[in-house]
Enzyme design. Structure first.
Site, short mmCIF file in Angstrom:
data_model
loop_
_atom_site.label_atom_id
_atom_site.label_comp_id
_atom_site.label_asym_id
_atom_site.label_seq_id
_atom_site.Cartn_x
_atom_site.Cartn_y
_atom_site.Cartn_z
CG HIS A 140 24.51 13.12 -33.07
ND1 HIS A 140 24.25 12.24 -31.96
CD2 HIS A 140 23.64 12.65 -34.15
CE1 HIS A 140 23.34 11.53 -32.02
NE2 HIS A 140 22.71 11.65 -33.28
CE LYS A 144 21.12 15.19 -32.27
NZ LYS A 144 20.16 15.47 -33.10
#
Length: 246
Positions: A140, A144
């Protein structure tokens, strides 16, 4: 017409959801909760205590701790609840489940709004019946806040539940080998340029199987968001996963 209240409405995910609702004839956004004031044609609130509008569905895409507090507020103020924030702890989910049942409201916690992401989890669970040896790699963007991701955690739990045999044990004990979730090894990477990607790798004597899903933009999540909003009334209590409304 389904009315929606959006918490976290000015983050990247929140802005995408605003655009989604604006383009859907049967959905109406009636208010936004944000950590700071933003210019908007809609009412924007920076505190739960200030909210003076009601809606059918509360959609929360904030941070885990805020989502938990917001969820408690939503359930006790007449909203059905869709939580798109990953990172909620088991005790927090249990508390929201109890509250959902007490208030007779539905709560849907969605680790991944991507339909292809949901399919990946289902395919991985099916493969795990026959291939117990597997590891998960998820990637990600650096912003995040949780690792492993909620999707990776849910995938590992689905694999563990589906296994019909124990995986091969390894004697290597090192942080480089990743985290263990229900005896499934999970590796998390955070890199610029990524939105969301997950790959589940199975190994067996003489063969491997790789199942991979990539979200290139947040548009990939919008179909799932719309589905969750429209179908929240089809579940009872607290449920986890977009598959519960498919």
């Amino acid at each position: 017409m389904i009315t929606v209240f959006l918490a976290g409405g000015f983050g990247k995910m929140g802005l995408a959801i605003q655009q989604l609702i604006e383009n859907e004839a049967d959905l109406e956004l009636v208010g936004i909760l944000s950590g700071s004031l933003h210019e908007s044609e809609l009412p924007v609130f920076t505190s739960l205590a200030d909210i003076d509008v009601t809606a059918d569905v509360w959609v929360d895409v904030t941070q885990p701790e805020a989502a938990f507090v917001n969820g408690q507020y939503a359930l006790t103020h007449g909203f059905q609840l869709v939580v798109g924030t990953s990172g909620l702890q088991a005790e927090q989910l249990a508390a929201l489940k109890t509250l959902s049942e007490k208030e007779n409201r539905a709560t849907l916690v969605v680790p991944n709004f991507s339909l292809s992401g949901v399919l990946l989890m289902q395919f991985a669970a099916q493969a795990a019946k026959y291939l117990p040896d597997t590891e998960i790699l998820e990637i990600h963007n650096p912003k995040k806040v949780d690792a492993p991701s909620g999707t990776a955690r849910a995938t590992a739990q689905a694999i563990a539940k589906s296994r019909q045999a124990d995986p091969v044990k390894t004697n290597v004990k090192d942080p480089a080998r990743g985290d263990q979730i229900d005896n499934v090894t999970v590796h998390a990477m955070r890199l610029p340029g990524y939105v969301a990607e997950e790959e589940v790798i199975f190994g067996a004597p003489g063969e491997t199987l790789r199942i991979k899903q990539t979200s290139f933009t947040r548009e990939s999540f919008m179909g799932g968001v719309a589905l969750a909003i429209r179908q929240i009334n089809t579940i009872q209590g607290l449920q986890v996963g977009l598959d519960k409304v498919l």
